[in-house]
Design an enzyme around this catalytic site. Structure first.
Site, PDB file in Angstrom:
ATOM      1  N   HIS A   2       0.806  -1.219   0.000  1.00 48.66           N
ATOM      2  CA  HIS A   2       0.000   0.000   0.000  1.00 48.66           C
ATOM      3  C   HIS A   2       0.840   1.270   0.000  1.00 48.66           C
ATOM      4  O   HIS A   2       0.312   2.361  -0.095  1.00 48.66           O
ATOM      5  CB  HIS A   2      -0.898   0.043   1.239  1.00 48.66           C
ATOM      6  CG  HIS A   2      -0.153   0.351   2.514  1.00 48.66           C
ATOM      7  ND1 HIS A   2       0.638  -0.574   3.152  1.00 48.66           N
ATOM      8  CD2 HIS A   2      -0.037   1.489   3.232  1.00 48.66           C
ATOM      9  CE1 HIS A   2       1.183  -0.021   4.221  1.00 48.66           C
ATOM     10  NE2 HIS A   2       0.799   1.236   4.301  1.00 48.66           N
TER      11      HIS A   2
HETATM   12  C1  UD1 Z   1      -1.277   6.150   5.758  1.00 46.52           C
HETATM   13  C2  UD1 Z   1       0.124   6.536   6.213  1.00 46.52           C
HETATM   14  C3  UD1 Z   1       1.051   5.339   6.045  1.00 46.52           C
HETATM   15  C4  UD1 Z   1       0.500   4.119   6.739  1.00 46.52           C
HETATM   16  C5  UD1 Z   1      -0.928   3.851   6.317  1.00 46.52           C
HETATM   17  C6  UD1 Z   1      -1.496   2.745   7.167  1.00 46.52           C
HETATM   18  C7  UD1 Z   1       0.788   8.894   5.904  1.00 46.52           C
HETATM   19  C8  UD1 Z   1       1.589   9.830   5.082  1.00 46.52           C
HETATM   20  N1  UD1 Z   1       0.676   7.632   5.419  1.00 46.52           N
HETATM   21  O1  UD1 Z   1      -1.212   5.851   4.381  1.00 46.52           O
HETATM   22  O2  UD1 Z   1       2.320   5.637   6.592  1.00 46.52           O
HETATM   23  O3  UD1 Z   1       1.295   3.006   6.425  1.00 46.52           O
HETATM   24  O4  UD1 Z   1      -1.731   5.039   6.499  1.00 46.52           O
HETATM   25  O5  UD1 Z   1      -2.484   2.027   6.521  1.00 46.52           O
HETATM   26  O6  UD1 Z   1       0.273   9.266   6.931  1.00 46.52           O
HETATM   27  N2  UD1 Z   1      -8.706   5.799   1.933  1.00 46.52           N
HETATM   28  C9  UD1 Z   1      -9.927   5.186   2.029  1.00 46.52           C
HETATM   29  N3  UD1 Z   1     -10.452   5.017   3.277  1.00 46.52           N
HETATM   30  C10 UD1 Z   1      -9.832   5.436   4.393  1.00 46.52           C
HETATM   31  C11 UD1 Z   1      -8.603   6.067   4.278  1.00 46.52           C
HETATM   32  C12 UD1 Z   1      -8.036   6.226   3.036  1.00 46.52           C
HETATM   33  O7  UD1 Z   1     -10.513   4.785   1.054  1.00 46.52           O
HETATM   34  O8  UD1 Z   1     -10.382   5.233   5.488  1.00 46.52           O
HETATM   35  C13 UD1 Z   1      -8.085   5.971   0.584  1.00 46.52           C
HETATM   36  C14 UD1 Z   1      -8.319   7.344  -0.003  1.00 46.52           C
HETATM   37  O9  UD1 Z   1      -8.472   7.176  -1.380  1.00 46.52           O
HETATM   38  C15 UD1 Z   1      -7.022   8.058   0.293  1.00 46.52           C
HETATM   39  C16 UD1 Z   1      -5.990   6.939   0.222  1.00 46.52           C
HETATM   40  O10 UD1 Z   1      -6.670   5.789   0.712  1.00 46.52           O
HETATM   41  O11 UD1 Z   1      -6.750   9.081  -0.614  1.00 46.52           O
HETATM   42  C17 UD1 Z   1      -4.744   7.203   1.045  1.00 46.52           C
HETATM   43  O12 UD1 Z   1      -5.056   7.485   2.405  1.00 46.52           O
HETATM   44  P1  UD1 Z   1      -4.021   8.309   3.340  1.00 46.52           P
HETATM   45  O13 UD1 Z   1      -4.546   8.416   4.712  1.00 46.52           O
HETATM   46  O14 UD1 Z   1      -3.639   9.569   2.639  1.00 46.52           O
HETATM   47  O15 UD1 Z   1      -2.735   7.440   3.330  1.00 46.52           O
HETATM   48  P2  UD1 Z   1      -2.506   5.873   3.486  1.00 46.52           P
HETATM   49  O16 UD1 Z   1      -2.083   5.340   2.158  1.00 46.52           O
HETATM   50  O17 UD1 Z   1      -3.675   5.249   4.151  1.00 46.52           O
HETATM   51  N1  UDP Z   2      -3.588  -5.335   9.124  1.00 43.63           N
HETATM   52  C1  UDP Z   2      -4.899  -5.802   9.291  1.00 43.63           C
HETATM   53  N2  UDP Z   2      -5.597  -6.212   8.190  1.00 43.63           N
HETATM   54  C2  UDP Z   2      -5.070  -6.178   6.935  1.00 43.63           C
HETATM   55  C3  UDP Z   2      -3.743  -5.697   6.769  1.00 43.63           C
HETATM   56  C4  UDP Z   2      -3.043  -5.276   7.884  1.00 43.63           C
HETATM   57  O1  UDP Z   2      -5.402  -5.873  10.420  1.00 43.63           O
HETATM   58  O2  UDP Z   2      -5.758  -6.560   5.979  1.00 43.63           O
HETATM   59  C5  UDP Z   2      -2.848  -4.864  10.309  1.00 43.63           C
HETATM   60  C6  UDP Z   2      -1.554  -5.601  10.553  1.00 43.63           C
HETATM   61  O3  UDP Z   2      -1.770  -6.688  11.405  1.00 43.63           O
HETATM   62  C7  UDP Z   2      -0.671  -4.534  11.191  1.00 43.63           C
HETATM   63  C8  UDP Z   2      -1.192  -3.242  10.644  1.00 43.63           C
HETATM   64  O4  UDP Z   2      -2.459  -3.524  10.067  1.00 43.63           O
HETATM   65  O5  UDP Z   2      -0.815  -4.515  12.610  1.00 43.63           O
HETATM   66  C9  UDP Z   2      -0.255  -2.683   9.609  1.00 43.63           C
HETATM   67  O6  UDP Z   2      -0.829  -1.554   9.047  1.00 43.63           O
HETATM   68  P1  UDP Z   2      -0.420  -0.988   7.626  1.00 43.63           P
HETATM   69  O7  UDP Z   2       0.286  -2.014   6.839  1.00 43.63           O
HETATM   70  O8  UDP Z   2      -1.646  -0.376   7.065  1.00 43.63           O
HETATM   71  O9  UDP Z   2       0.536   0.239   8.006  1.00 43.63           O
HETATM   72  P2  UDP Z   2       2.110   0.347   8.327  1.00 43.63           P
HETATM   73  O10 UDP Z   2       2.443  -0.586   9.419  1.00 43.63           O
HETATM   74  O11 UDP Z   2       2.849   0.075   7.068  1.00 43.63           O
HETATM   75  O12 UDP Z   2       2.233   1.770   8.705  1.00 43.63           O
END
Ligand code: UD1
Ligand code: UDP
Length: 360
Positions: free
Chosen positions: A205
């Protein structure tokens, strides 16, 4: 309240859950401030329910947006909540935009101190928004809770004072230990997905991978190549960011990879524990596979979790198909008997001890 937690995304909810529980056990008055960075049920409310966390007192509903817009709106909203709430300490966890916003808002209000949980991690890749967030958070916080001695040394090398720093392990160990058994008892994910034999698990992601069409295609082809070589089906619970890019870039996902909805925490823990191998660009997944003794192949050019590589639980392979296939061949033969470098599952207790909230 004495303590306010600022959180906004899936990994923060999971990794702060043990600290929130420890506050409940010690009768520490606390409040939860949710930025709303994640808002889809499967990235948000499902974890509050499953981890039995209280509903946040505040939900700022900031939602998605560009880096500056998202972070800026959060700073404004968090500041106004904190001025009302006046906690002694604000805790943030990790490296998201919610962490940066929470830290900046809190640190400038008189009488509020900031604690950064999971301090001192560095990928040394300044292209990543997360690297900027974690550096700025570390340099604005008053209490630093690095998970390992490696991350403590990093903070010291950047001139941060030793007496602000407490090595606590990573709260993800607490979360895994508190939930792994329940997960195996309750989850039917393996039979539901029909993956009761050998299988691979993929998560991808991160912006630098999925926002770049060529890189995302290469990553998927590499995982598919490794899967065909090892004769493993691969399941991919997909983050909404990646799902959106697959549609937008019109990417044909290789047949060896099965896309599905994001999983809840208990189902995901079972998948991680039972997988033959895990392919990921997630930070938390590198840690969890290391804790659960499942070999991991990391689809990035660097990691801020070098401890996982040092104990031989993880290979950093990038996104070139040949490199992914080779890393997979290597990791699949590794004996899963490495030591967990992230602590003994008492991180939450150690954080509250360092903040001098007495045990009952
Ligand atoms: C964010 C964090 C990343 C983390 C991840 C955990 C930052 C810069 N990035 O990335 O470090 O690993 O969360 O999962 O803070 N969206 C939805 N539903 C939601 C949220 C997001 O559909 O509830 C979609 C939207 O299209 C949005 C995109 O995901 O534009 C990205 O969401 P965003 O919160 O900007 O960053 P993440 O990729 O989730
Ligand atoms: N996770 C989850 N369901 C999923 C994928 C990830 O519960 O389908 C959990 C996973 O166990 C871990 C956390 O989400 O604890 C990791 O989050 P993510 O990969 O979104 O963010 P990052 O750790 O890279 O910031």
């Amino acid at each position: 309240s004495d303590l306010s937690f600022i959180l906004g995304t899936r990994p923060e909810i999971i990794k702060l859950s043990p600290v929130i529980r420890a506050c409940q056990q010690r009768d520490v008055p606390f409040s939860l401030i949710h930025t709303g960075q994640h808002y889809s049920d499967e990235l948000d409310s499902v974890f509050f329910e499953q981890l039995e966390l209280p509903a946040p007192e505040y939900n700022l509903s900031v939602g998605s947006g560009s880096q500056g817009k998202q972070t800026g709106e959060m700073i404004v909203e968090i500041e106004s909540v904190l001025e009302e709430e006046q906690p002694d300490v604000v805790l943030v966890q990790g490296d998201t935009n919610s962490v940066l916003a929470g830290t900046i808002a809190a640190t400038k209000i008189e009488g509020i101190e900031v604690g950064h949980v999971e301090a001192g991690l560095r990928s040394f890749d300044r292209e990543m928004p997360e690297e900027i967030n974690r550096r700025l958070a570390d340099h604005s916080a008053d209490y630093l809770f690095p998970p390992t001695e490696t991350s403590r040394q990093q903070l010291l090398s950047e001139g941060l004072p030793d007496d602000w720093i407490t090595v606590t392990g990573n709260t993800i160990v607490d979360a895994v230990m508190q939930n792994a058994e329940i997960a195996h008892e309750q989850s039917c994910v393996l039979s539901e997905l029909g993956v009761e034999e050998e299988f691979g698990l993929l998560t991808a992601h991160r912006a630098e991978n999925v926002d770049n069409r060529d890189r995302f295609i290469s990553l998927l082809e590499g995982v598919a190549k490794a899967a065909r070589e090892q004769e493993l089906p691969v399941v991919y619970p997909i983050h909404p960011r990646a799902k959106k890019r697959i549609a937008e870039f019109d990417i044909d996902v290789p047949e060896a990879i099965r896309i599905m909805e994001p999983q809840d925490f208990l189902d995901f823990l079972v998948l991680e524990d039972e997988a033959t191998i895990v392919f990921t660009d997630s930070g938390g997944v590198q840690e969890e596979t290391c804790i659960l003794q499942t070999p991991c192949v990391t689809l990035r050019d660097n990691t801020e979790r070098p401890e996982t590589v040092e104990v031989d639980a993880n290979r950093i392979v990038g996104v070139e198909p040949d490199d992914i296939a080779e890393g997979t061949r290597e990791m699949i033969t590794v004996e899963s008997e490495w030591e967990n470098p992230f602590g003994d599952g008492t991180s939450a207790e150690q954080i509250l001890d360092a903040l001098e909230y007495d045990r009952e």
